[in-house]
Design an enzyme around this catalytic site. Structure first.
Site, PDB file in Angstrom:
ATOM      1  N   LYS A 195       0.814  -1.240   0.029  1.00  0.00           N
ATOM      2  CA  LYS A 195       0.152  -0.047   0.100  1.00  0.00           C
ATOM      3  C   LYS A 195       0.790   1.295   0.249  1.00  0.00           C
ATOM      4  O   LYS A 195       0.643   2.211  -0.787  1.00  0.00           O
ATOM      5  CB  LYS A 195      -0.856   0.081   1.334  1.00  0.00           C
ATOM      6  CG  LYS A 195      -1.784  -1.054   1.182  1.00  0.00           C
ATOM      7  CD  LYS A 195      -2.740  -1.040   2.621  1.00  0.00           C
ATOM      8  CE  LYS A 195      -2.226  -1.066   3.979  1.00  0.00           C
ATOM      9  NZ  LYS A 195      -1.503  -2.356   4.149  1.00  0.00           N
TER      10      LYS A 195
ATOM     11  N   ARG B 271      -9.828   0.265   8.779  1.00  0.00           N
ATOM     12  CA  ARG B 271      -9.415  -0.882   9.171  1.00  0.00           C
ATOM     13  C   ARG B 271     -10.341  -1.838  10.039  1.00  0.00           C
ATOM     14  O   ARG B 271     -10.038  -3.177  10.505  1.00  0.00           O
ATOM     15  CB  ARG B 271      -8.087  -0.867  10.053  1.00  0.00           C
ATOM     16  CG  ARG B 271      -6.739  -1.075   9.001  1.00  0.00           C
ATOM     17  CD  ARG B 271      -5.913  -0.691   9.982  1.00  0.00           C
ATOM     18  NE  ARG B 271      -4.511  -1.465  10.099  1.00  0.00           N
ATOM     19  CZ  ARG B 271      -3.322  -0.923   9.405  1.00  0.00           C
ATOM     20  NH1 ARG B 271      -3.454   0.160   8.808  1.00  0.00           N
ATOM     21  NH2 ARG B 271      -2.278  -1.484   9.336  1.00  0.00           N
TER      22      ARG B 271
ATOM     23  N   ARG C 253      11.556  -5.711   5.070  1.00  0.00           N
ATOM     24  CA  ARG C 253      11.629  -4.270   4.740  1.00  0.00           C
ATOM     25  C   ARG C 253      12.330  -3.322   5.637  1.00  0.00           C
ATOM     26  O   ARG C 253      12.825  -3.646   6.789  1.00  0.00           O
ATOM     27  CB  ARG C 253      10.177  -3.912   5.075  1.00  0.00           C
ATOM     28  CG  ARG C 253       9.892  -2.470   5.130  1.00  0.00           C
ATOM     29  CD  ARG C 253       8.314  -1.948   4.976  1.00  0.00           C
ATOM     30  NE  ARG C 253       7.591  -2.443   6.163  1.00  0.00           N
ATOM     31  CZ  ARG C 253       6.197  -2.235   6.313  1.00  0.00           C
ATOM     32  NH1 ARG C 253       5.640  -1.688   5.352  1.00  0.00           N
ATOM     33  NH2 ARG C 253       5.819  -2.531   7.469  1.00  0.00           N
TER      34      ARG C 253
ATOM     35  N   ARG D 277      11.273  -1.229  11.241  1.00  0.00           N
ATOM     36  CA  ARG D 277      10.141  -0.977  12.185  1.00  0.00           C
ATOM     37  C   ARG D 277       9.970  -1.932  13.347  1.00  0.00           C
ATOM     38  O   ARG D 277      10.187  -3.048  13.046  1.00  0.00           O
ATOM     39  CB  ARG D 277       8.777  -0.821  11.291  1.00  0.00           C
ATOM     40  CG  ARG D 277       8.504   0.431  10.655  1.00  0.00           C
ATOM     41  CD  ARG D 277       7.472   0.551   9.710  1.00  0.00           C
ATOM     42  NE  ARG D 277       6.378  -0.361  10.059  1.00  0.00           N
ATOM     43  CZ  ARG D 277       5.187  -0.210   9.424  1.00  0.00           C
ATOM     44  NH1 ARG D 277       5.077   0.366   8.357  1.00  0.00           N
ATOM     45  NH2 ARG D 277       3.675  -0.777   9.953  1.00  0.00           N
TER      46      ARG D 277
ATOM     47  N   ARG E  70       0.033  -9.020  13.491  1.00  0.00           N
ATOM     48  CA  ARG E  70      -0.709  -8.004  12.725  1.00  0.00           C
ATOM     49  C   ARG E  70      -1.377  -8.865  11.640  1.00  0.00           C
ATOM     50  O   ARG E  70      -2.489  -8.305  11.295  1.00  0.00           O
ATOM     51  CB  ARG E  70       0.356  -7.222  12.060  1.00  0.00           C
ATOM     52  CG  ARG E  70       0.887  -6.087  12.864  1.00  0.00           C
ATOM     53  CD  ARG E  70       2.475  -5.723  12.399  1.00  0.00           C
ATOM     54  NE  ARG E  70       2.076  -5.153  11.126  1.00  0.00           N
ATOM     55  CZ  ARG E  70       3.180  -4.654  10.153  1.00  0.00           C
ATOM     56  NH1 ARG E  70       4.373  -5.342  10.608  1.00  0.00           N
ATOM     57  NH2 ARG E  70       3.092  -4.099   9.273  1.00  0.00           N
TER      58      ARG E  70
END
Ligand code: AP5
Ligand code: MG
Ligand code: ZN
Length: 215
Positions: A13, A88, A127, A159, A170
């Site tokens: 996204k 969400r 990431r 992160r 998640r």
């Protein structure tokens, strides 16, 4: 054009939204980025949000609804917006519909980027992020110089919620609380599914083909 990018954690996204926002000249509104900026600045909101984010849980709806209401009524949303990471939950989607009605900017489409769980875990665990909003991947999208952001030269970081156990949590939260929105927007005729497994560039082309309809 008024668009929401939808999809599980790691679907791409943010990666797509950055380019789309430049291409169509509409603001990229990422609730995750706004929350992380608050965490970095140590605001009251940031301190509260961090507790949830570090565990891979959603920040309470009331907080997000207030935040998105403020953001969508800013002047730069005059010609449209690109939502990333909101809504969400069903209550967030209901609140969004009310806000958009008040400001007369109804959604044109909800673009759902689909990627398998196995691929999501690979994407998130590799990431590397930059405070400026850019994100990279150790294998799929490495920066020109290791550990350094191409765009701003700052040091990249991982992160806190991109650690394996938090990634799993998640994905669980996504399946339980966020996935029901696929039917919600499917039923209202707004949902468009996109295969998110191709390269960043090939997914971009497909998403543009959809968004071009609303120019
Ligand atoms: P948020 O920041 O929104 O995180 P997320 O939804 O978990 O999604 P990500 O940002 O992890 O993934 P992405 O889809 O943007 O993927 P990206 O483009 O980076 O939210 C974080 C937290 O904030 C939440 O857990 C929650 O606590 C809180 N929060 C935020 N919004 C909230 C809300 N509305 N309500 C309640 N709480 C909220 O790509 C991932 C990786 O893959 C990158 O390394 C990238 O380089 C790579 N990649 C991207 N595309 C491709 C491709 N096509 N091929 C190969 N690699 C690719
Ligand atoms: Mg993101
Ligand atoms: Zn940067």
């Amino acid at each position: 054009m008024n668009i929401a990018l939808f999809g599980p954690p790691g679907a791409g996204k943010g990666t797509q939204a950055k380019e789309l926002s430049k291409h169509y000249n509409i603001p990229h509104i990422s609730t995750g980025d706004i929350l992380r900026a608050n965490v970095r600045d140590g605001t009251e909101l940031g301190v509260k949000a961090k507790e949830y984010m570090d565990k891979g849980e959603l920040v309470p709806d009331a907080v997000l609804i207030g935040l998105i209401r403020n953001r969508l009524t800013e002047a730069d949303c005059k010609n449209g917006y690109l939502l990333d990471g909101y809504p969400r939950t069903i209550p967030q989607a209901d609140a969004l519909a009310d806000i958009l009605k008040e400001i007369s900017k109804p959604l044109d489409a909800v673009i759902n980027i689909e990627v398998s769980d196995e691929e999501l875990v690979k994407r998130l665990s590799g990431r590397r992020s930059c405070a400026c909003g850019e994100s990279y991947h150790l294998m799929f999208n490495p920066p020109e110089k290791e550990g350094v952001c191409n765009a701003c030269g700052a040091a990249l970081y991982q992160r806190d919620d991109d650690k394996e156990e938090v990634i799993r949590q998640r994905l669980t939260v996504y399946n339980k609380k966020t996935k029901p929105l696929i039917d919600y927007y499917g039923n209202s005729g707004l949902l468009v599914n996109v295969d998110g497994t191709g390269s960043v560039d090939s997914v971009f082309v497909v998403v543009c083909r959809i968004m071009d309809q609303y120019k």
